[in-house]
Scaffold this motif. Sequence first.
Motif, mmCIF file in Angstrom:
data_model
loop_
_atom_site.group_PDB
_atom_site.id
_atom_site.type_symbol
_atom_site.label_atom_id
_atom_site.label_comp_id
_atom_site.label_asym_id
_atom_site.label_seq_id
_atom_site.Cartn_x
_atom_site.Cartn_y
_atom_site.Cartn_z
ATOM 1 N N GLN A 169 151.585 -26.003 26.794
ATOM 2 C CA GLN A 169 151.580 -27.344 27.363
ATOM 3 C C GLN A 169 150.396 -28.160 26.851
ATOM 4 O O GLN A 169 150.515 -29.358 26.596
ATOM 5 C CB GLN A 169 151.534 -27.264 28.892
ATOM 6 C CG GLN A 169 151.636 -28.619 29.580
ATOM 7 C CD GLN A 169 152.940 -29.333 29.269
ATOM 8 O OE1 GLN A 169 153.993 -28.961 29.779
ATOM 9 N NE2 GLN A 169 152.894 -30.350 28.431
ATOM 10 N N GLN A 195 151.366 -29.458 23.450
ATOM 11 C CA GLN A 195 152.262 -30.613 23.535
ATOM 12 C C GLN A 195 151.501 -31.872 23.946
ATOM 13 O O GLN A 195 151.752 -32.966 23.418
ATOM 14 C CB GLN A 195 153.380 -30.325 24.548
ATOM 15 C CG GLN A 195 154.409 -29.318 24.069
ATOM 16 C CD GLN A 195 155.223 -29.822 22.888
ATOM 17 O OE1 GLN A 195 155.729 -30.938 22.887
ATOM 18 N NE2 GLN A 195 155.321 -28.987 21.848
ATOM 19 N N GLU A 243 149.671 -33.096 20.909
ATOM 20 C CA GLU A 243 150.561 -33.782 19.974
ATOM 21 C C GLU A 243 150.888 -35.192 20.458
ATOM 22 O O GLU A 243 150.962 -36.135 19.664
ATOM 23 C CB GLU A 243 151.855 -32.972 19.802
ATOM 24 C CG GLU A 243 151.672 -31.642 19.076
ATOM 25 C CD GLU A 243 151.212 -31.836 17.637
ATOM 26 O OE1 GLU A 243 151.633 -32.821 17.004
ATOM 27 O OE2 GLU A 243 150.407 -31.017 17.160
ATOM 28 N N ARG A 258 157.518 -31.794 27.120
ATOM 29 C CA ARG A 258 157.317 -32.036 25.697
ATOM 30 C C ARG A 258 156.843 -33.461 25.428
ATOM 31 O O ARG A 258 156.763 -34.290 26.330
ATOM 32 C CB ARG A 258 158.593 -31.709 24.930
ATOM 33 C CG ARG A 258 158.857 -30.202 24.906
ATOM 34 C CD ARG A 258 160.180 -29.835 24.261
ATOM 35 N NE ARG A 258 160.257 -28.396 24.005
ATOM 36 C CZ ARG A 258 160.551 -27.488 24.911
ATOM 37 N NH1 ARG A 258 160.799 -27.864 26.159
ATOM 38 N NH2 ARG A 258 160.587 -26.214 24.605
ATOM 39 N N VAL A 259 156.556 -33.711 24.140
ATOM 40 C CA VAL A 259 155.936 -34.989 23.759
ATOM 41 C C VAL A 259 156.766 -36.167 24.229
ATOM 42 O O VAL A 259 156.245 -37.137 24.790
ATOM 43 C CB VAL A 259 155.740 -35.033 22.225
ATOM 44 C CG1 VAL A 259 155.245 -36.408 21.791
ATOM 45 C CG2 VAL A 259 154.768 -33.953 21.775
#
Length: 1023
Positions: A1002, A1005, A1008, A914-915
């Motif tokens: 993915q 993410q 982002e 994640r980010v």
Amino acid sequence: DPQAVLESFKLAGTGGLHRQPATIGATISNALSVAIVLAPDPVSRLALVGTRLLTQTGTSAAVIASGPRRFRNACTEDVMPLGRADAAPAAKRAPNMLKASLGVMRTLKMKAVNKSLQEMHDAMQALDRARDSGMIKARLETRQQLELAFARICHQLSVKEAYKASSESAKIEFIGNLRYLLTSYTGTAAVLTAAMIGIMTPLFIDAVVTGGLIGAATALTVVMYLGYQLSTGPARDGEEKARRAIVALVKMLEVLGGENTDSTRQRGAAYADYLQERKVPRFTRAAGRKKIREAALARLQDKLATIASAEPASAGPDLASNWTDYSRHLKDTKAIDANAVQNKLAPAEHQQQLTDHDNQFRERHRENFAINELVAAWKTPMQIRMGAASRLLKGKVAQSYKRLLALRHGETAGTGHGRAGQTDQSKRAIETQKQDLCDRLLDLFHLELALQDLKLAPGASADSVNQDRARERIKAITDTDVHQLFCGNAEEQVEAIRLSKELTAGESERYTHANIGSAAIGIALNIGVPMADVVVNVGKVTKAYPTQKVNDYKLISVSQAGAQPGAHQSAGNRAAFPQCDMQPLLEETELEEPAPEHHLQLALEGNVLQPNDEAVKLALKGLMDDLGKVDVVPRGLRLTLQHPAPDAAGPSTSAAVPAPQEIEELRINLKPTTAFHRVQYKKNPLRQRMRHIRHQWVIIGRQAAMSIAGLPVQAFAQRRLNRTRAPLNSAAESVADIRARLQPTTFDPQEVPVNASGLRCRENAHVVMVQAGAKDQAPHPIHAHKIAQQLRSETAYAAGQSPPEGSVDGFLLQGLASGQGIFQFVSRKAHYQPEDSRETPVIAHLVQHCREHPDKLIGGRYKIIHFPRIGQSDTGKDFLRHELVAVDMWSDKKTVVRVPITQAGLKFTDRLLRVKEIARASALLDAHNDRIQSSDGAVAGDKMILSFAGIGRNATLITYRVLSAAIARGEVTEESLDEALDAEIHPNRVRRGPGYVHTPQQREQLREALLARIAKQAAASQV
């Protein structure tokens, strides 16, 4: 009925009707030339010469105007026949005949073709030997050599294909206008011969004889033209042209070669780009030349790998085999005919043998021909009219937008003191134009929705739901021209077709530009020579020089308005004009800020957009409000229709009501319309307009050059093509075989070990090679690849798979030899409890190695001295970092090498980095890099990033780092982020595997995280 279709072709022939005014003007001019020859004194001769100058100027204007007239006459080719063969795909992208011929002369030299063919065969044999021997490095090198040799041959085959496509288009025009061209060429030869004789008058030939010859040549030209037009010549020409178009369509390589043809064309285009990119500017130093060529070669290799990875495993139809089999089929057919004559078979029996023979061939080769291309290229009358209706309504919508913009600008310019009346009038005009735009929008939506319905049910019966709905929507169209297109008489249908093409950018230009270019030399002579004759005769009247100094009739200029010798070449280029000439011209008019796309969204009860429906009115009002915010024609329209469920919509009696809660999406492109580009052009700065005008004259100049040099250059090119036909055909026969050899493959697990993920290593030239054991031992691959970077970066990366136990040494060799160490992603379990995990953390392996085998060399080269843990001051328990200190036993000075080994145990829940974890991994890599900078003996090399499968977390981090650096330099913005992401990910999916950045989630993410970087960069710049 095939016979009825063939008969209908005759109705499309118009002959030389578009040249009629020019022929009349030329006849008058030539009659004046006769009078000039017979004139008794210089004064009367001067008056006649001046009159002839005016007449020939008018004739030249008529020649120019024959382009638009030919454009209108060409519309009959869409209306009158019962079907039409569209141009082959290769013809639509072929260069003009002169450019294609020059390409043959430049590329298809016998020595070069034979050399390319020999290199390709040598590379094939070398690759086979390398595969048999098991030598991995030789296998990779010979595969790369074969890719380059094959690309070079494909480039040569593409040049040949382009020439054949251009030649076939010219042949269609020549055969389809043969009778008119012979008539025109005969008349031209007659009048030009008379003109040549005029030069010798009166010194060698009497003026009366010259006048008689000119008159006779003029009369012959007129009689031949009238005889042709009044005979069956135009109809027979029209039939021959349509027949030849069918022959050209059947012969197209897409049918005979299928996937192999696309493969050849793509590789040829990639090699042509490489030849341009490797060109070195003058005065470049040797190091700079080498760098430019290496970069061009690397880009070519990536393109070739991308092409190979996108190709299906099946080779598809084989061009050479298909052509050979069909030739054999024709020979067998002739043998059946000969046997029938010899044995005096009954006609019925003979015909049955032929039918059986054809059926057997069809059954045997049903899968060998790509007939979908052939079917798609045959246009039925309904398809032609539906396409014309779509172009017509799109053009009218864009034109209505353009008029509304003009009225709105007029209202703005007209506001002010004392202009209230004018303003009120402008407002009324704007409201009227808005209503017109709304009507045209509804017509366009109804037609496009109907077309979409018909595509949804290609094999449905006449009473299917989709076809009923399409019929209802077509009935709702109110546009008069669309009605005439389907229901009008022949003249009205032709006029509607003409209007649809006029409203489409580039359709009329393909006739006007080609006509002006091909006639440019003739026009210049038609005007220039009479002007010079006027000057001479003025001098004779004023007695500025003695009469004997200049012969009386040296500039007797005979006008002719027939077809130029290379007219069929210019006409044949019309098929490719929209894509090759017009598309780049239109792109020059586009503004830096792209035009918007207008979106209409509403809930609809039923199938038709009723203009009085409140929801429709509200949606259209919103669309008009959007238009008020811009001053250009939108690039497209988007329509979203939500059909409510039956219980919400109430009872319905229609059998064609859509399914409950059905959502229809429709996108309409307005960029191909004339009005779109005219508005864009008006908003262009002066420099951009001048560039656009210059480009137009370049197109016309190319046509003029082709009218002069096209035929002789084609004759030389054809000779060159004949000489190289055998080696090129031999190369074409190998295409399917080489494609199979170049299919993406993976290493055997015995060659490159695979961990528990089971993902094999792709076999290509970008795999990381390490040398172990001894200095003279051949290098071997590890499960890692060098990463392609489309954006400029100071750091080179390699993405690898976490090694299984027993193959860690290869990765340690890479980390030590590069001076970059290793950065490894591991699972949380492997991070905290490595002994219970199926992964092999490199740090845990080294700790055990130092404990159990302290004297063992890594890869037979590096002796470990120390492996301490470092970075104790760093916060967080999600990482480990050690420094590997080793002695290079191969170096003479026994160099000590220090590299960091970093282990990142970040959360990877649901296989998603994640980010927050992406940013953390990047920070850990920064700290890893700081240790590299402070270590001794570091050398530039690929920074190795490992993850379990080798395509997920490491790919995400590498892409994030590359794009973050580009964001910091201002090269990537929020608007260009998606394009930059695709540009970085796609080439590495070719190198590393299709799972590079392993899931869409993915990628989102990653996007982002990069958006956060962009926002942070923007905030920092404001401070």
